[in-house]
Design a protein around this motif. Structure first.
Motif, PDB file in Angstrom:
ATOM      1  N   THR A   5     100.368  10.551  24.789  1.00 19.85           N
ATOM      2  CA  THR A   5      99.494   9.547  24.163  1.00 19.85           C
ATOM      3  C   THR A   5      99.530   9.685  22.641  1.00 19.85           C
ATOM      4  O   THR A   5      99.503   8.684  21.933  1.00 19.85           O
ATOM      5  CB  THR A   5      98.029   9.669  24.643  1.00 19.85           C
ATOM      6  N   SER A   6      99.635  10.923  22.158  1.00 22.25           N
ATOM      7  CA  SER A   6      99.678  11.090  20.705  1.00 22.25           C
ATOM      8  C   SER A   6     100.976  10.542  20.122  1.00 22.25           C
ATOM      9  O   SER A   6     101.110  10.382  18.921  1.00 22.25           O
ATOM     10  CB  SER A   6      99.496  12.563  20.336  1.00 22.25           C
ATOM     11  N   ARG A   7     101.945  10.255  21.000  1.00 24.54           N
ATOM     12  CA  ARG A   7     103.179   9.634  20.543  1.00 24.54           C
ATOM     13  C   ARG A   7     103.227   8.157  20.901  1.00 24.54           C
ATOM     14  O   ARG A   7     104.291   7.547  20.944  1.00 24.54           O
ATOM     15  CB  ARG A   7     104.374  10.379  21.129  1.00 24.54           C
ATOM     16  N   GLY A   8     102.077   7.619  21.228  1.00 25.42           N
ATOM     17  CA  GLY A   8     101.975   6.179  21.394  1.00 25.42           C
ATOM     18  C   GLY A   8     102.164   5.626  22.797  1.00 25.42           C
ATOM     19  O   GLY A   8     102.176   4.414  22.980  1.00 25.42           O
ATOM     20  N   SER A   9     102.335   6.494  23.806  1.00 27.09           N
ATOM     21  CA  SER A   9     102.471   5.975  25.168  1.00 27.09           C
ATOM     22  C   SER A   9     101.091   5.817  25.795  1.00 27.09           C
ATOM     23  O   SER A   9     100.168   6.557  25.466  1.00 27.09           O
ATOM     24  CB  SER A   9     103.276   6.935  26.038  1.00 27.09           C
ATOM     25  N   SER A  10     100.969   4.865  26.691  1.00 25.75           N
ATOM     26  CA  SER A  10      99.737   4.798  27.477  1.00 25.75           C
ATOM     27  C   SER A  10     100.001   5.480  28.820  1.00 25.75           C
ATOM     28  O   SER A  10     101.015   5.252  29.463  1.00 25.75           O
ATOM     29  CB  SER A  10      99.296   3.355  27.671  1.00 25.75           C
ATOM     30  N   VAL A  11      99.069   6.355  29.196  1.00 22.59           N
ATOM     31  CA  VAL A  11      99.314   7.264  30.312  1.00 22.59           C
ATOM     32  C   VAL A  11      98.223   7.134  31.370  1.00 22.59           C
ATOM     33  O   VAL A  11      97.052   6.933  31.051  1.00 22.59           O
ATOM     34  CB  VAL A  11      99.349   8.724  29.794  1.00 22.59           C
ATOM     35  N   ILE A  12      98.622   7.245  32.630  1.00 23.16           N
ATOM     36  CA  ILE A  12      97.661   7.345  33.731  1.00 23.16           C
ATOM     37  C   ILE A  12      97.973   8.629  34.507  1.00 23.16           C
ATOM     38  O   ILE A  12      99.145   8.968  34.702  1.00 23.16           O
ATOM     39  CB  ILE A  12      97.778   6.124  34.687  1.00 23.16           C
ATOM     40  N   LEU A  13      96.932   9.345  34.912  1.00 20.87           N
ATOM     41  CA  LEU A  13      97.163  10.558  35.705  1.00 20.87           C
ATOM     42  C   LEU A  13      96.940  10.254  37.182  1.00 20.87           C
ATOM     43  O   LEU A  13      96.069   9.462  37.537  1.00 20.87           O
ATOM     44  CB  LEU A  13      96.213  11.675  35.268  1.00 20.87           C
ATOM     45  N   ALA A  14      97.733  10.884  38.021  1.00 22.18           N
ATOM     46  CA  ALA A  14      97.557  10.768  39.473  1.00 22.18           C
ATOM     47  C   ALA A  14      97.182  12.132  40.027  1.00 22.18           C
ATOM     48  O   ALA A  14      97.937  13.091  39.893  1.00 22.18           O
ATOM     49  CB  ALA A  14      98.843  10.260  40.113  1.00 22.18           C
ATOM     50  N   ALA A  15      96.002  12.225  40.633  1.00 21.34           N
ATOM     51  CA  ALA A  15      95.522  13.512  41.152  1.00 21.34           C
ATOM     52  C   ALA A  15      96.140  13.777  42.523  1.00 21.34           C
ATOM     53  O   ALA A  15      95.485  13.677  43.556  1.00 21.34           O
ATOM     54  CB  ALA A  15      94.010  13.527  41.226  1.00 21.34           C
ATOM     55  N   GLY A  16      97.408  14.104  42.508  1.00 17.72           N
ATOM     56  CA  GLY A  16      98.155  14.277  43.752  1.00 17.72           C
ATOM     57  C   GLY A  16      97.915  15.604  44.447  1.00 17.72           C
ATOM     58  O   GLY A  16      98.437  15.837  45.534  1.00 17.72           O
ATOM     59  N   ASP A  17      97.147  16.506  43.836  1.00 20.39           N
ATOM     60  CA  ASP A  17      96.792  17.732  44.541  1.00 20.39           C
ATOM     61  C   ASP A  17      95.496  17.485  45.286  1.00 20.39           C
ATOM     62  O   ASP A  17      94.403  17.657  44.761  1.00 20.39           O
ATOM     63  CB  ASP A  17      96.630  18.907  43.566  1.00 20.39           C
ATOM     64  N   THR A  18      95.643  17.061  46.518  1.00 24.49           N
ATOM     65  CA  THR A  18      94.463  16.766  47.316  1.00 24.49           C
ATOM     66  C   THR A  18      94.078  17.957  48.172  1.00 24.49           C
ATOM     67  O   THR A  18      93.150  17.910  48.948  1.00 24.49           O
ATOM     68  CB  THR A  18      94.726  15.564  48.258  1.00 24.49           C
ATOM     69  N   PHE A  19      94.846  19.053  48.004  1.00 24.02           N
ATOM     70  CA  PHE A  19      94.603  20.216  48.872  1.00 24.02           C
ATOM     71  C   PHE A  19      93.678  21.245  48.236  1.00 24.02           C
ATOM     72  O   PHE A  19      92.658  21.629  48.799  1.00 24.02           O
ATOM     73  CB  PHE A  19      95.930  20.883  49.251  1.00 24.02           C
ATOM     74  N   ARG A  20      94.018  21.697  47.033  1.00 22.74           N
ATOM     75  CA  ARG A  20      93.251  22.797  46.459  1.00 22.74           C
ATOM     76  C   ARG A  20      91.843  22.340  46.123  1.00 22.74           C
ATOM     77  O   ARG A  20      91.628  21.262  45.599  1.00 22.74           O
ATOM     78  CB  ARG A  20      93.934  23.336  45.194  1.00 22.74           C
ATOM     79  N   ALA A  21      90.898  23.226  46.417  1.00 27.15           N
ATOM     80  CA  ALA A  21      89.514  22.907  46.138  1.00 27.15           C
ATOM     81  C   ALA A  21      89.354  22.609  44.647  1.00 27.15           C
ATOM     82  O   ALA A  21      89.818  23.364  43.810  1.00 27.15           O
ATOM     83  CB  ALA A  21      88.629  24.085  46.544  1.00 27.15           C
ATOM     84  N   ALA A  22      88.725  21.503  44.347  1.00 22.71           N
ATOM     85  CA  ALA A  22      88.370  21.111  42.977  1.00 22.71           C
ATOM     86  C   ALA A  22      89.560  20.853  42.056  1.00 22.71           C
ATOM     87  O   ALA A  22      89.416  20.795  40.851  1.00 22.71           O
ATOM     88  CB  ALA A  22      87.450  22.150  42.329  1.00 22.71           C
ATOM     89  N   ALA A  23      90.745  20.644  42.629  1.00 22.64           N
ATOM     90  CA  ALA A  23      91.912  20.370  41.788  1.00 22.64           C
ATOM     91  C   ALA A  23      91.753  19.035  41.066  1.00 22.64           C
ATOM     92  O   ALA A  23      92.079  18.913  39.890  1.00 22.64           O
ATOM     93  CB  ALA A  23      93.188  20.385  42.615  1.00 22.64           C
ATOM     94  N   SER A  24      91.222  18.029  41.782  1.00 19.31           N
ATOM     95  CA  SER A  24      91.125  16.724  41.127  1.00 19.31           C
ATOM     96  C   SER A  24      89.999  16.718  40.093  1.00 19.31           C
ATOM     97  O   SER A  24      90.094  16.025  39.077  1.00 19.31           O
ATOM     98  CB  SER A  24      90.974  15.597  42.154  1.00 19.31           C
ATOM     99  N   GLU A  25      88.953  17.514  40.330  1.00 15.34           N
ATOM    100  CA  GLU A  25      87.900  17.654  39.309  1.00 15.34           C
ATOM    101  C   GLU A  25      88.486  18.282  38.048  1.00 15.34           C
ATOM    102  O   GLU A  25      88.182  17.888  36.928  1.00 15.34           O
ATOM    103  CB  GLU A  25      86.750  18.538  39.816  1.00 15.34           C
ATOM    104  N   GLN A  26      89.335  19.285  38.271  1.00 11.08           N
ATOM    105  CA  GLN A  26      89.967  19.956  37.139  1.00 11.08           C
ATOM    106  C   GLN A  26      90.814  18.963  36.335  1.00 11.08           C
ATOM    107  O   GLN A  26      90.734  18.897  35.118  1.00 11.08           O
ATOM    108  CB  GLN A  26      90.841  21.106  37.652  1.00 11.08           C
TER     109      GLN A  26
END
Lengths: 449, 389
Positions: B214-235
């Motif tokens: 993003t600091s280089r001008g791209s627009s970014v979306i994150l995908a929380a693909g770790d659905t296994f580890r506890a609290a991974a998507s919160e992290q």
């Protein structure tokens, strides 16, 4: 990936087998291989070099003894020495006379402290204790949530508060006293051994709560840096023991040896999977064979004992010895093997399996297919596959939902296997001197029985 | 299909027979020897570890069957593969055979001997040990030092500083000519998938990578693909907030591939440039989880946009197991680059050198801390300098 020490030494020493005794140069060559095996297993360099020096006298002794199997003898000696070093005093947890007994977990980032904390809690709960988990990792995003979720799974309460790690730890102990929990397990943030401020922080946590046990949590995949890390943590915290994680991977885990040597304290537990139950006492013998690349036979046997039917296995063994192992026996054993879980995992534990075989992607569905084919045969057909003609084959194929050439294929494979086994039943087909000596000894024993 | 499935069957059968034989023999052997022992009324129940090399020689009878197993392998053509592998493991040919034997501790007596080139045997083995300490691995360390040594003799140099410089250049040559920047030039959104074993720092890396892009001008979306580890998507969500980017999450324990697909669709809809997808940590030995990863990879290829990068995250403290990780993950998900994390510690991360040299997977980024800005493009010269100490 790497050859086990057994293979390495064999390939060095077979070249010189003809000689009546090993020369000092041969011993040196064997020691080079031992060193290589340890380094490839990620045993720290300094630890490796010391270890090899200790083995030298053994190797010289073996050389002088004119053994027919010097490789095996040296491997045995190395194995024994590894077990000695890895083992020693095992850790016996003694609970504080005035509860709670406090456990502090420390380690690098990503070693698996949070998961280990929950596993340890479950371990104690199952031993009739009432643990409390304290989440003092306020650094990593969502670490507290992670411990809460894991605590829930382990049915162990989790304490935390958004203050600072030292206060959380202290408050956690008070909380345990208040609600009457007799074990407190404190999870801390991962930190690098060279990060002075964070090392000072964990030191003040330790001073504040005066833990009964401080464990270093260390990843089985760690390389040469293990010594630096272990040394630094031990100097800061004076560790009571080590917990090794991720032992379910294929890392040789030489770090166990390095850490043991540096810390001088027992490796108390080993973590062997992602489930909270996958946590066990540490077994030095198994670690030794693993470091040497000799497979984890003991774990395999234990697993076999738990899941296999003793009678069926015994029957299979005796049929095999008698060379009368037929398709019916095969089916029976196949079903047993299936109970032990995915084939790939079992293969990994077997010693002496060629790497290429271990790498084969085995679809467990294929086993079901084989099972289906044999199940579609009558008992007579299983005992005497020669009965199977074109129409029977067609029937078996449609009964098991396969093509008839697949039935043929299976029968061909089985005949080949039988041939090999029969040969063995009579006597080793291409016996080396070693094998022959052994089988003669065995014949003698058998005659006596 | 016929011949293929025939081959599979052949192999499977071999494996099965092997297993059954070993299991029957191992387990049966234990029972038999136990019985015998109980007959002798000995109380010890301890099973001794098998003598190495012989498969499961415990008790008496089982030894024979153990050799059945050993000698069964040659029935299959795999045996030839195996034996050629053994032949390849000859020690590297350097200097004379006699000298290579005396390397390391073994040649303590010889090591002080000055060579004609002017540098002692001790110097060269110290050089080798420096590389080993950096986790480069024994074989590659030997090879690098022996090549350096040859070059050193040919050039007629004579100082240790020059020798170390030669080694540096040798290593830099191995790292030359690789594409190290992210190739995000496909039809948008460009999908970047992060994979690796547990605890290497995938989620943290994603947070930092999001900031980097993003600091280089791209627009970014994150995908929380770790659905296994506890609290991974919160992290990951906390990282998303910190980097001020959108995140697409699934339910805990849900299907990771569909989370990633959804994120790609979302990115397409709002015209975002890059999707960075997290995956659960998995040990490369878990065939189920590696199968899941292969599926994630397949779905990511079919998702809207382009699957541009599959980055393997490797912890700098990792030892020789890193090679096994890289092999397996490449097989399952065609990794295009390595992110080497935790390089701010005392570990040198030499295993990444081994991975790049052996498998040709370029190191693209290094992680140097827990803060947002602690992710920088990989610089071979700095890295090599660190390893050479």
């Amino acid at each position: 990936m790497f050859d086990g020490l057994g293979n390495r030494l064999d390939s060095v020493l077979t070249r010189i087998k003809g000689k009546s005794r090993l020369s000092p140069a041969d011993v040196d060559e064997a020691l080079v291989e031992i060193r290589a095996a340890l380094l490839e297993a990620d045993v720290a360099l300094s630890v490796t070099n010391n270890f090899v020096e200790r083995i030298r006298s053994v190797a010289v002794g073996v050389a002088a003894s004119r053994s027919l199997t010097p490789g095996q003898q040296i491997v045995k000696a190395v194995d024994a020495e590894l077990v000695r070093v890895l083992g020693g005093e095992s850790l016996k947890i003694s609970y504080a006379s005035k509860p709670p007994t406090i456990f502090l977990l420390a380690g690098l980032q990503g070693a698996g402290k949070t998961t280990t904390a929950a596993k340890l809690a479950l371990h104690f709960r199952r031993n009739g204790r009432s643990p409390l988990l304290v989440a003092a990792d306020l650094q990593r995003p969502a670490a507290v949530e992670q411990l809460r979720t894991l605590g829930e799974r382990a049915s162990v309460p989790v304490f935390s508060q958004p203050t600072d790690p030292v206060s959380v730890a202290k408050a956690g102990i008070d909380e345990a006293r208040r609600v009457g929990r007799d074990i407190v397990i404190i999870d801390t943030a991962g930190r690098l051994a060279i990060d002075e401020s964070l090392m000072a922080e964990i030191s003040s946590i330790s001073n504040a709560v005066q833990p009964n046990y401080t464990f270093l949590v260390i990843d089985a995949m760690i390389g040469q840096d293990a010594v630096n890390t272990a040394k630094a943590f031990n100097e800061t915290l004076s560790l009571d023991g080590v917990i090794m994680t991720k032992l379910d991977g294929d890392a040789r885990g030489g770090a166990a040896l390095s850490v043991k040597e540096v810390v001088g304290k027992p490796i108390a537990f080993g973590s062997t999977g992602e489930k909270l139950e996958d946590f066990d006492t540490f077994y030095p013998e198994r670690m030794a064979s693993r470091i040497l690349g000799m497979g984890d036979v003991l774990t395999l046997i234990e697993q076999a004992e738990r899941t296999l039917d003793e009678e069926v296995t015994k029957k299979g063994a005796s049929r095999m010895m008698e060379g009368r192992f037929d398709l019916d026996d095969f089916l029976e054993q196949l079903r047993q093997v299936k109970k032990m879980g995915p084939l790939k995992g079992i293969m990994g534990m077997l010693p002496g399996v060629p790497k290429e075989l271990k790498d084969v992607d085995i679809d467990d569905k294929e086993i079901n297919r084989i099972e289906a084919i044999i199940s579609s045969m009558t008992i007579d057909e299983r005992r005497n596959p020669k009965l199977i003609d074109g129409s029977r084959r067609q029937r078996i194929a449609s009964g098991s939902g396969v093509q008839s050439h697949q039935v043929t294929g299976l029968l061909k494979q089985f005949t080949e296997m039988q041939k090999v086994m029969k040969q063995m039943g009579i006597g080793p087909a291409s016996a080396t001197r070693r094998h022959k000596a052994k089988s003669n000894a065995r014949k003698g024993r058998r005659n006596k029985r | 299909m016929g011949s293929y499935s025939g081959w599979i069957m052949h192999l499977l059968f071999l494996v099965l027979v092997y297993l059954i034989a070993v299991l029957v023999v191992a387990a049966g052997g234990v029972y038999i020897s136990r019985q015998r022992r109980s007959r002798l009324s000995t109380s010890s129940k301890k099973v001794m570890p098998a003598p190495p090399g012989t498969l499961t020689a415990r008790g008496g009878e089982d030894e024979k069957a153990a050799s059945v197993v050993t000698e069964q392998a040659p029935v299959d053509n795999l045996a030839s593969v195996v034996s050629s592998d053994v032949e390849e493991r000859e020690p590297p040919k350097s200097l004379s055979a006699g000298l290579s034997k005396t390397r390391g501790v073994i040649g303590a007596a010889l090591s002080r001997m000055k060579l004609r080139g002017g540098l002692s045997e001790e110097f060269w083995s110290e050089l080798e040990e420096t590389l080993i300490l950096g986790d480069i691995g024994l074989e590659i360390s030997r090879d690098l030092v022996s090549k350096t040594r040859d070059a050193f003799r040919q050039t007629g140099l004579n100082s240790s500083v020059e020798a170390i410089d030669l080694l540096r250049r040798q290593m830099l040559a191995d790292l030359e000519g690789k594409e190290r920047s992210l190739t995000l030039f496909g039809e948008a959104p460009n999908l970047v998938l992060l994979v690796g074993v547990n605890g290497v720092g995938k989620t943290t890396t994603i947070g930092k990578l999001a900031n980097y892009l993003t600091s280089r001008g791209s627009s970014v979306i994150l995908a929380a693909g770790d659905t296994f580890r506890a609290a991974a998507s919160e992290q990951l969500e906390q990282w998303a907030n910190a980097a001020n980017v959108e995140i697409v999450k699934g339910s805990s324990g849900g299907d990771p591939a569909s989370v990633i697909f959804d994120a790609a669709s979302r990115a397409k809809a709002i015209g975002a440039d890059v999707v960075i997808a997290d995956t659960a940590g998995r040990l490369q030995t878990s065939s189920n989880l590696m199968g899941e990863l292969a599926k994630i990879h397949r779905v990511a290829q079919k998702a809207p946009g382009t699957l541009s990068e599959v980055l393997l995250v490797v912890d700098a403290t990792t030892g020789q197991n890193g090679l096994s990780q890289a092999k397996s993950f490449s097989q399952a998900a065609q990794t295009t680059g390595v992110v080497l994390t935790k390089l701010d510690g005392s570990a040198k991360g030499g295993i990444a050198f081994a991975i790049e040299r052996e498998l040709g997977i370029p190191i693209k980024f290094v992680g140097t801390g827990e803060k947002m800005g602690d992710l920088v493009p990989f610089d071979p010269a700095t890295f090599v300098d660190e390893i050479c100490g």
